[in-house]
Design an enzyme around this catalytic site. Structure first.
Site, short mmCIF file in Angstrom:
data_model
loop_
_atom_site.label_atom_id
_atom_site.label_comp_id
_atom_site.label_asym_id
_atom_site.label_seq_id
_atom_site.Cartn_x
_atom_site.Cartn_y
_atom_site.Cartn_z
N GLY A 6 7.56 14.19 -3.18
CA GLY A 6 7.29 13.05 -4.05
C GLY A 6 6.61 13.48 -5.34
O GLY A 6 5.84 12.74 -5.94
N LYS A 29 2.85 5.00 8.40
CA LYS A 29 1.59 5.63 8.00
C LYS A 29 0.67 5.85 9.20
O LYS A 29 -0.09 6.83 9.24
CB LYS A 29 0.90 4.80 6.92
N TYR A 86 6.35 0.16 6.91
CA TYR A 86 5.43 1.01 6.15
C TYR A 86 4.16 1.28 6.94
O TYR A 86 3.72 2.42 7.05
CB TYR A 86 5.09 0.34 4.82
#
Length: 249
Positions: free
Chosen positions: A15, A159, A155
């Protein structure tokens, strides 16, 4: 600490073309690293290459594809050498809660946010163990502990699993001089905040954050560079909260 505590170290940042990734790259180069820039968006890496030249290597890669990760890893080792520091920073946000989460979205989010981290760790661990040094730093999230104040199911789960992956790696790799830690930021100034939340959501969040502001990308990068440093070698299996007091535990 010496002026360049990570001199001659090779880092890889996933990223890398995003807001947080760019800040991490800048911090690691400042500390003496050469950095492999991994991002699915090749165009996002061009400004970093223009800025840092020979200190970086652009490596376009879809990290959710294990074959692409293996090929990218081989390229980095050929061009730069063994990877000493892995920063699993790539991620995508989904705000959909359970009933609105499709199978396609679930797979897409878990692939980018979790599978890629596992594939990259799997690739770099043998070399780190053989050199008796390594730093694996995973980007978790406040959502892992809260279930997602604004973030969606996929999400939040991704995580939470990232934190668990960190613990597993830390336990396994500690005898080899390799540490694994995570940073769990909340509401860093990125497009996830500026574009994917409404102004009403942003203002409501600011009321809940004790320090009264969002996290700067450079603050996140500072946490990463600390965990990557030689003097952080006695820290492993930790998730460093970076949330302005939004959650205290």
């Amino acid at each position: 600490m010496t002026p360049l505590p990570l001199r001659h170290k090779i880092a890889l940042v996933t990223g890398a073309g995003g807001t947080m990734g760019r800040a991490v790259v800048a911090a690691l180069i400042e500390d003496g690293c050469r950095v492999a820039l991994v991002d699915v968006n090749e165009a996002s890496l061009a400004p970093l290459v223009a800025t840092y030249g020979g200190a970086v290597l652009a490596v376009p890669c879809d990290i959710s594809d294990i074959h692409a990760v293996r090929a990218a890893h081989a390229l980095v080792e050929q061009r730069l050498g063994g990877i000493d520091i892995l920063v699993n920073n790539a991620g995508i946000l989904s705000n959909n809660k359970i009933e609105a989460t499709s199978d396609t979205e679930w797979r897409r989010v878990l692939g980018a946010n979790l599978d890629g981290a596992m594939y990259w760790a799997q690739a770099v661990v043998p070399g780190m163990k053989s050199r008796r040094f390594g730093r694996i730093i995973n980007t978790s999230s406040l959502a892992a502990k809260t279930g997602g104040l604004t973030a969606g199911t996929a999400y939040s789960v991704s995580k939470g699993a990232m934190s668990a992956l960190t613990f597993s790696l830390a336990r396994e790799l500690a005898p080899f001089g390799v540490t694994a830690n995570g940073v769990a930021p909340a509401y860093v100034k990125t497009p996830m905040i500026t574009e994917q939340l409404t102004e009403a959501q942003r203002q409501e969040l600011l009321k809940q954050i004790p320090v009264g502001r969002f996290c700067e990308p450079e603050e996140f990068a500072h946490a990463v560079r600390f965990l990557a440093s030689p003097l952080a070698g006695f820290i492993t299996g930790e998730i460093l909260d970076l949330n302005g007091g939004l959650l205290m535990d």
